[in-house]
Design a protein around this motif. Structure first.
Motif, PDB file in Angstrom:
ATOM      1  N   THR B 151       0.853  -1.202   0.000  1.00 32.67           N
ATOM      2  CA  THR B 151       0.000   0.000   0.000  1.00 32.67           C
ATOM      3  C   THR B 151       0.882   1.244   0.000  1.00 32.67           C
ATOM      4  N   GLY B 152       1.916   1.219   0.850  1.00 33.03           N
ATOM      5  CA  GLY B 152       2.857   2.341   0.902  1.00 33.03           C
ATOM      6  C   GLY B 152       3.548   2.545  -0.435  1.00 33.03           C
ATOM      7  N   LEU B 153       3.895   1.443  -1.065  1.00 31.15           N
ATOM      8  CA  LEU B 153       4.574   1.502  -2.357  1.00 31.15           C
ATOM      9  C   LEU B 153       3.676   2.162  -3.408  1.00 31.15           C
ATOM     10  N   ARG B 154       2.393   1.800  -3.382  1.00 32.80           N
ATOM     11  CA  ARG B 154       1.456   2.394  -4.348  1.00 32.80           C
ATOM     12  C   ARG B 154       1.308   3.892  -4.091  1.00 32.80           C
ATOM     13  N   LEU B 155       1.072   4.258  -2.826  1.00 33.14           N
ATOM     14  CA  LEU B 155       0.886   5.681  -2.514  1.00 33.14           C
ATOM     15  C   LEU B 155       2.131   6.480  -2.878  1.00 33.14           C
ATOM     16  N   ALA B 156       3.305   5.923  -2.550  1.00 36.30           N
ATOM     17  CA  ALA B 156       4.551   6.624  -2.846  1.00 36.30           C
ATOM     18  C   ALA B 156       4.755   6.734  -4.352  1.00 36.30           C
ATOM     19  N   GLY B 157       4.487   5.642  -5.067  1.00 37.45           N
ATOM     20  CA  GLY B 157       4.687   5.634  -6.516  1.00 37.45           C
ATOM     21  C   GLY B 157       3.844   6.683  -7.216  1.00 37.45           C
ATOM     22  N   VAL B 158       2.553   6.745  -6.854  1.00 38.05           N
ATOM     23  CA  VAL B 158       1.656   7.714  -7.474  1.00 38.05           C
ATOM     24  C   VAL B 158       2.110   9.130  -7.145  1.00 38.05           C
ATOM     25  N   GLN B 159       2.523   9.317  -5.899  1.00 33.92           N
ATOM     26  CA  GLN B 159       2.974  10.645  -5.490  1.00 33.92           C
ATOM     27  C   GLN B 159       4.244  11.048  -6.227  1.00 33.92           C
TER      28      GLN B 159
END
Lengths: 245, 240
Positions: B151-159
């Motif tokens: 989940t963190g990876l997705r949020l960070a990636g999009v950001q």
């Protein structure tokens, strides 16, 4: 004594300018990071930028909240609408701000409206999720009890659900406000970015003091807004104070 | 609506994709910088989050880092970094470092929460079996925390994909450059075309990393019943 007088005369002869003597100790000319003279001379420009920044932020949050609350209340009773809102808010939140403002250009042009609509969309998505989460977090027993006491739908919402949802709603308000303060800077791309305009101008003229002052003011604004909302939250949820400490 | 037709026309024109200033180069730059940043941020934040979560320390920092990150404008940090002397300055190293800082909070918070949410009984049982601290971390806590790490990876990636756009305002390349140079030249189809491409890239990132996240959830829910649904939303709002 004599030498001081001689130096002054030399300086006057040298450039014919009264400023010649002050050139050496002028932080603006030396382009220093910290320069009180900058703040002094450009005070009105800085205040204007802060004013625009605050105006954009406040309008974006107020409009966002005004749309988010009724929409969240309606969406709670409609599963399709709820799904639609959650999905579209994910999509909107994923669009980078530097892309969202240009995408609004055909509708509103290079105006402050473009920035505000863009920021309303972001604050709206954050607020919607938190208002919905807050309303859903009200325990079923509490709702049963309120029903048993004969509260109608309207009074249930205003007297029971909303107060209990306030901490979650305020958490959303604080997140939305702090992010909006930061995102407003990107509005500089269409010419309305508040302090972002100063950062942008400072970037193009390599003006260190202006960039630093604008950056610091941005963070200060965000922190002040957060503290203000925290104070309001404490004020409207007095029953939380004991639990919090 | 004509503006969007023009923008799509601009995007579909092969001319605009070629050359050092073309969309092809900009797109590769954007993806390259974003991938590098995600790698750097993950290598920094995930081990730290695992370690802090394992020890149960640093909760205040791990949880509140996101609040600090939110208050600082990306534009401000990128411009400040661009103005600083080497090795910082207006270069890729400097931009990757700045964007990594913004990507740390979602990764760190979610990893930390993921480890802390592992059932203490499970950890105690693992210790009872004679596992060392390292074994508990790698064989028990990490697998169970995996869904939230993703989940963190997705949020960070999009950001990161979003903030990488801002580089274009500051000087560097990437797709933000396409948008900002379109503004400078008064070329509206280029501005909107660039914006459409950035949006598509961000949505694609969200979709792909979201699939990865769901894959991790499914694998984890096979080994541990009822993990993700209860824990996820809370941790997500903490990081978003």
């Amino acid at each position: 004594m004599g030498s001081v007088g001689a130096v002054r005369t030399l300086a006057q002869l040298d450039s014919g300018s009264v400023h010649a003597a002050s050139v050496a100790d002028n932080c603006l000319l030396r382009n220093e990071w910290v320069c009180p003279l900058y703040v002094q001379q450009r005070q009105s420009q800085i205040l204007e930028a802060v004013g625009e920044h605050v105006q954009i932020t406040v309008l974006s949050i107020v409009i966002g909240a005004a749309i988010a609350f009724p929409l969240a209340v309606v969406a709670r009773r409609n599963r399709h609408l709820r799904g639609f809102i959650l999905n579209s808010s994910t999509v909107i939140y994923t669009i980078p701000s530097l892309a969202l403002f240009p995408l609004l250009l055909p509708f509103t042009g290079l105006s402050i409206t473009t920035v505000i609509i863009g920021l309303v969309l972001y604050s709206l998505t954050i607020l919607l999720r938190n208002v919905m989460a807050g309303l859903e977090s009200v325990p079923a027993e509490v709702l049963d009890a309120a029903n048993g006491m004969g509260l109608g739908r309207r009074r249930l919402l205003w007297r029971v659900e909303l107060p209990l949802a306030l901490p979650t709603i305020f958490a959303g308000l604080r997140i939305a406000t702090v992010s909006t303060v930061a995102l407003t800077t990107i509005g500089a791309v269409v010419g309305y970015g508040g302090l972002g305009n100063l950062i942008f101008q400072g970037l193009n003229s390599f003006f260190r003091a202006q960039v630093l002052v604008a950056c610091v003011l941005c963070v200060v604004l965000a922190v002040l807004a957060d503290l203000l909302l925290l104070a309001v939250q404490r004020g409207v949820t007095p029953w939380q104070r004991g639990a919090r400490a | 609506m004509n503006a969007f037709v023009d923008a799509f026309g601009w995007l579909l024109d092969g001319e605009n994709w070629s050359g050092g200033q073309g969309l092809g180069t900009r797109l590769v730059e954007h993806i390259g910088i974003s991938a590098l940043t995600l790698l750097v941020a993950t290598l920094a934040a995930v081990p730290l989050g695992l370690w802090l979560g394992h020890l149960g320390r640093g909760q205040v920092v791990a949880i509140n880092l996101g609040n600090v990150g939110r208050a600082v404008p990306t534009l401000a940090v990128l411009v400040l970094f661009a103005f600083l002397p080497a090795p910082l300055g207006a270069n890729t190293f400097s931009f990757v470092l700045a964007l990594s800082l913004f990507a740390l909070p979602p990764l760190l918070t979610n990893t930390y929460v993921g480890v802390r949410e592992v059932d203490r009984d499970v950890v105690d049982a693992a210790r009872g079996l004679g596992m060392s601290g390292w074994e508990v971390l790698t064989k028990v806590e990490l697998p169970l925390a995996a869904p939230l790490v993703f989940t963190g990876l997705r949020l960070a990636g999009v950001q990161i994909v979003a903030t990488a756009t801002v580089i274009g305002l500051v000087s560097g390349g990437a797709l933000g450059r396409t948008i900002s140079s379109g503004f400078t030249r008064g070329d509206q189809p280029q501005v909107i075309g660039g914006a459409i491409l950035v949006t598509l890239l961000a949505l694609l990132t969200e979709y792909l990393l979201g699939r990865l996240e769901r894959l991790a959830q499914r694998r984890s829910s096979g080994s541990q019943a009822q993990q993700a649904p209860a824990g996820m939303p809370g941790a997500q709002t903490a990081a978003a």
